[in-house]
Design a protein around this motif. Structure first.
Motif, PDB file in Angstrom:
ATOM      1  N   THR A 130      -1.353 -49.565  57.786  1.00 43.92           N
ATOM      2  CA  THR A 130      -1.748 -48.466  58.658  1.00 43.92           C
ATOM      3  C   THR A 130      -2.875 -47.672  58.012  1.00 43.92           C
ATOM      4  O   THR A 130      -2.852 -47.421  56.815  1.00 43.92           O
ATOM      5  CB  THR A 130      -0.553 -47.521  58.903  1.00 43.92           C
ATOM      6  OG1 THR A 130       0.519 -48.278  59.461  1.00 43.92           O
ATOM      7  CG2 THR A 130      -0.916 -46.410  59.861  1.00 43.92           C
ATOM      8  N   LEU A 131      -3.826 -47.285  58.836  1.00 41.54           N
ATOM      9  CA  LEU A 131      -4.889 -46.379  58.427  1.00 41.54           C
ATOM     10  C   LEU A 131      -4.800 -45.161  59.322  1.00 41.54           C
ATOM     11  O   LEU A 131      -4.851 -45.294  60.549  1.00 41.54           O
ATOM     12  CB  LEU A 131      -6.257 -47.039  58.559  1.00 41.54           C
ATOM     13  CG  LEU A 131      -7.476 -46.163  58.259  1.00 41.54           C
ATOM     14  CD1 LEU A 131      -7.478 -45.758  56.794  1.00 41.54           C
ATOM     15  CD2 LEU A 131      -8.745 -46.878  58.613  1.00 41.54           C
ATOM     16  N   GLU A 132      -4.640 -43.973  58.732  1.00 47.67           N
ATOM     17  CA  GLU A 132      -4.482 -42.754  59.517  1.00 47.67           C
ATOM     18  C   GLU A 132      -5.689 -41.858  59.325  1.00 47.67           C
ATOM     19  O   GLU A 132      -6.046 -41.513  58.210  1.00 47.67           O
ATOM     20  CB  GLU A 132      -3.212 -42.014  59.106  1.00 47.67           C
ATOM     21  CG  GLU A 132      -2.905 -40.832  59.987  1.00 47.67           C
ATOM     22  CD  GLU A 132      -1.551 -40.208  59.699  1.00 47.67           C
ATOM     23  OE1 GLU A 132      -1.361 -39.052  60.098  1.00 47.67           O
ATOM     24  OE2 GLU A 132      -0.703 -40.860  59.074  1.00 47.67           O
ATOM     25  N   ILE A 133      -6.313 -41.492  60.451  1.00 47.45           N
ATOM     26  CA  ILE A 133      -7.426 -40.550  60.412  1.00 47.45           C
ATOM     27  C   ILE A 133      -7.041 -39.306  61.208  1.00 47.45           C
ATOM     28  O   ILE A 133      -6.216 -39.368  62.121  1.00 47.45           O
ATOM     29  CB  ILE A 133      -8.742 -41.170  60.926  1.00 47.45           C
ATOM     30  CG1 ILE A 133      -8.609 -41.693  62.348  1.00 47.45           C
ATOM     31  CG2 ILE A 133      -9.216 -42.271  60.012  1.00 47.45           C
ATOM     32  CD1 ILE A 133      -9.890 -42.258  62.913  1.00 47.45           C
ATOM     33  N   GLN A 134      -7.630 -38.187  60.836  1.00 52.88           N
ATOM     34  CA  GLN A 134      -7.243 -36.916  61.444  1.00 52.88           C
ATOM     35  C   GLN A 134      -8.467 -36.022  61.601  1.00 52.88           C
ATOM     36  O   GLN A 134      -9.388 -36.061  60.790  1.00 52.88           O
ATOM     37  CB  GLN A 134      -6.223 -36.221  60.550  1.00 52.88           C
ATOM     38  CG  GLN A 134      -5.724 -34.888  61.072  1.00 52.88           C
ATOM     39  CD  GLN A 134      -4.728 -34.248  60.116  1.00 52.88           C
ATOM     40  OE1 GLN A 134      -5.025 -34.069  58.943  1.00 52.88           O
ATOM     41  NE2 GLN A 134      -3.555 -33.936  60.618  1.00 52.88           N
ATOM     42  N   HIS A 135      -8.447 -35.225  62.668  1.00 54.73           N
ATOM     43  CA  HIS A 135      -9.452 -34.182  62.821  1.00 54.73           C
ATOM     44  C   HIS A 135      -8.918 -32.954  62.099  1.00 54.73           C
ATOM     45  O   HIS A 135      -7.886 -32.404  62.473  1.00 54.73           O
ATOM     46  CB  HIS A 135      -9.718 -33.879  64.297  1.00 54.73           C
ATOM     47  CG  HIS A 135     -10.946 -33.060  64.494  1.00 54.73           C
ATOM     48  ND1 HIS A 135     -10.959 -31.712  64.315  1.00 54.73           N
ATOM     49  CD2 HIS A 135     -12.215 -33.424  64.805  1.00 54.73           C
ATOM     50  CE1 HIS A 135     -12.179 -31.254  64.528  1.00 54.73           C
ATOM     51  NE2 HIS A 135     -12.958 -32.278  64.823  1.00 54.73           N
ATOM     52  N   SER A 140      -5.349 -33.273  65.247  1.00 55.79           N
ATOM     53  CA  SER A 140      -5.059 -34.465  66.036  1.00 55.79           C
ATOM     54  C   SER A 140      -5.199 -35.672  65.117  1.00 55.79           C
ATOM     55  O   SER A 140      -6.065 -35.702  64.246  1.00 55.79           O
ATOM     56  CB  SER A 140      -6.033 -34.589  67.200  1.00 55.79           C
ATOM     57  OG  SER A 140      -5.888 -33.518  68.086  1.00 55.79           O
ATOM     58  N   THR A 141      -4.339 -36.678  65.301  1.00 57.34           N
ATOM     59  CA  THR A 141      -4.383 -37.855  64.441  1.00 57.34           C
ATOM     60  C   THR A 141      -4.463 -39.144  65.254  1.00 57.34           C
ATOM     61  O   THR A 141      -4.078 -39.184  66.422  1.00 57.34           O
ATOM     62  CB  THR A 141      -3.135 -37.937  63.536  1.00 57.34           C
ATOM     63  OG1 THR A 141      -1.972 -37.995  64.360  1.00 57.34           O
ATOM     64  CG2 THR A 141      -3.041 -36.769  62.586  1.00 57.34           C
ATOM     65  N   ALA A 142      -4.967 -40.172  64.593  1.00 63.96           N
ATOM     66  CA  ALA A 142      -4.998 -41.520  65.146  1.00 63.96           C
ATOM     67  C   ALA A 142      -4.553 -42.472  64.047  1.00 63.96           C
ATOM     68  O   ALA A 142      -5.099 -42.442  62.942  1.00 63.96           O
ATOM     69  CB  ALA A 142      -6.389 -41.878  65.637  1.00 63.96           C
TER      70      ALA A 142
END
Length: 159
Positions: A130-135, A140-142
């Motif tokens: 999993t790769l998690e990116i966030q603003h 907010s996350t993806a």
């Protein structure tokens, strides 16, 4: 003789109330628009990374060569490489920044791919993770989730 005026006008109080209501509506719309823009930038960053993941998988199968994506969390970017001979990797792309449109889009957690790279085998399989990116501003996350079979999906948590 009585003069009757046919000119109608707003009073100063009515004009101030109209300006105040317009200002309040404008302030609310600016906040909503900035939140919408931030979420659009997050989605765009997640789609860009996921399309590069799919591209690597497709190229690995079609060229019968291993590909990998090296994720550099501290620099918030990644690079795509292919194995030109056993143990020797060459860059296929330049360094790609995550969230080029918005600096607040960052990788939040270490990727769970058993290191900092996603490796694609010539048969289309990969190491799951999993790769998690966030603003950073609106949180907010993806999460970009890749399975062993090479399937990929994105889970959004939009705030």
């Amino acid at each position: 003789m009585k003069v009757i005026s046919s000119v109608k006008a707003f009073s100063l109080v009515e004009l101030l109330i109209a300006v105040a209501i317009t200002s309040i509506l404008f302030a609310i719309s600016v906040i909503s628009f900035s939140k919408l823009r931030a979420n659009v930038c997050l989605r765009e960053a997640a789609r860009t990374v996921s399309s590069d993941i799919q591209l690597c998988k497709t190229r690995a199968v079609s060229e019968s060569v291993r590909y990998r994506i090296i994720i550099q969390m501290e620099c918030n970017n990644y690079i795509i490489q292919k194995e030109s001979s056993p143990g020797y990797w060459t860059n296929v792309s330049s360094v790609k920044n995550i969230g080029e449109q918005d600096d607040a889009v960052k990788i939040v957690k270490d990727p769970t791919y058993g290191g900092d790279m996603i490796i694609f085998q010539p048969r289309g399989t990969t190491n799951a993770g999993t790769l998690e990116i966030q603003h950073a501003k609106f949180l907010s996350t993806a999460k970009i989730v890749t399975s062993l079979t090479g399937r990929m999906r994105i889970k959004y948590d939009i705030k």
